[in-house]
Design an enzyme around this catalytic site. Sequence first.
Site, short mmCIF file in Angstrom:
data_model
loop_
_atom_site.label_atom_id
_atom_site.label_comp_id
_atom_site.label_asym_id
_atom_site.label_seq_id
_atom_site.Cartn_x
_atom_site.Cartn_y
_atom_site.Cartn_z
N ASP A 113 85.77 62.47 43.14
CA ASP A 113 85.26 61.14 43.52
C ASP A 113 84.70 60.41 42.31
OD1 ASP A 113 83.19 63.13 43.57
OD2 ASP A 113 81.88 61.74 44.64
N GLU A 180 79.29 62.43 43.65
CA GLU A 180 78.54 61.25 43.19
C GLU A 180 77.44 60.81 44.16
OE1 GLU A 180 78.48 60.08 40.37
OE2 GLU A 180 80.37 60.53 39.38
ZN LIG Z 1 80.35 63.30 37.47
#
Ligand SMILES: [Zn+2]
Length: 453
Positions: A113, A180
Amino acid sequence: MDGTMNHDRDVPGSPATSTRRRVLTRLDLLRDEMLDTLTAAVRIPSITPTYPGEVYADVVGAEGEVSRLLAGVYAEAGAETDVFAVAPGRDNAVGVIRGTGGGRSLIFNGHVDVVPPGDVSGWRSGDPFDGVVEDGWIRGRGTVDMKSGLVAQAFAARALHEAGVRLRGDLILQAVVGEENLENHLGTSAVLDRGYTADGAIVSEPTGGDRPLSVMAATPGVLVMRIEVTGKSSHSSMRGRMLYRPGTTGPVAASAIDRGFVIYQALRRLESDWAATKFDPLFEPGQFTLAPGVVDGGARHSRSGAFIPDSMSMVYAVFHPPGEDQAVVRKEIEAHIAHVAATDPWLRTHPPVVEWPLRYPGSRVDAAHPLCVAVADARELAAVDTPLAGRPPLAAFPSAADSTWLCAAGVPAVGLGPGELAMAHAYDERCAVDEIVCAARAYALAAMDWCGS
Ligand SMILES: [Zn+2]
């Protein structure tokens, strides 16, 4: 090469040396294919769907696409693959290359991601996801954080396979989602819970700090703290009365913003104390901070200048030395806030509410641990006769990383990855191709050393 290199494993003409040559030659031949795969990965806008500001339904699914792309490379590297999701569309990919036995097992871990690109007009290219290779760089959101490292790990495994190297220990490739937004329960922890653990791990987050491709043996503990301050609302014209003419029956109003900044200033002082008192030899001085990320205040029922605000909230990211008990850190901060609140006539009777929505305990592998030595040796050997030559010092990754969850599961985890940290989450994110190539070489050499070949 300097004196710290293990020269016994680098005797010219020895079988080990010629095997290594074969692997590195294979990687050279795979270079263009590796960059093509990386471009394809960057062109999939795999933004964390739960990221603040994103519309989940619009974004979900791209992470899984990147994982499937990686799973294809894992299969070409001779791995048994497992693509699975805890949340639909958010698939992780795992590839297991079984060892011949008797060696230590190793995980290559990276996340698929990326953070949102921000305002597209902030990108010189006009397209944050074009993944173009130009003048020695590949550009685009996710090139540094961290598809370059992820793809380099996969191609290191492919080079080993195609060079006919059979490792003694298992090599386990992991492409995970949700890093994230700190959703390790969907990504790295889910993969570990499914049984994919090992004797060591290399996390390919970008570790270019002061020097490119540093070896990062620690990550800080990170706590997310939310502070809610409550005031008493009134018309903003009452401010003079509130400040200078306290009534006999209690204040006409109390500004949550004024009171919130009392707390803010107190935490700023505590942060300065931390710079002098909190210490870890792997971290730069002053790396342990109380970082305010969000301040939001106003009248609860209307964000308008016509009101004395009765609510203010602040969100902090707190960075502390790994290994420090998070309950103790939380108590220290809460006691500091309570102490300041006790000196304020309003806060004394309306104490701020402190919550801790997210907790990352941090990770640390001793500098003398054989994994640190193996990764540093591999990094050094990978860069011989290139501009990246030399042995970078052991350092600490400045932020949370999945190393935390690997270490928490008993897997020592070290960071090594292409890209400058300052480029992560930035406009015009780009990664040097030379670093990607060097990282892939280092991953392959580290696996041969750690797992045995
Ligand atoms: Zn990272």
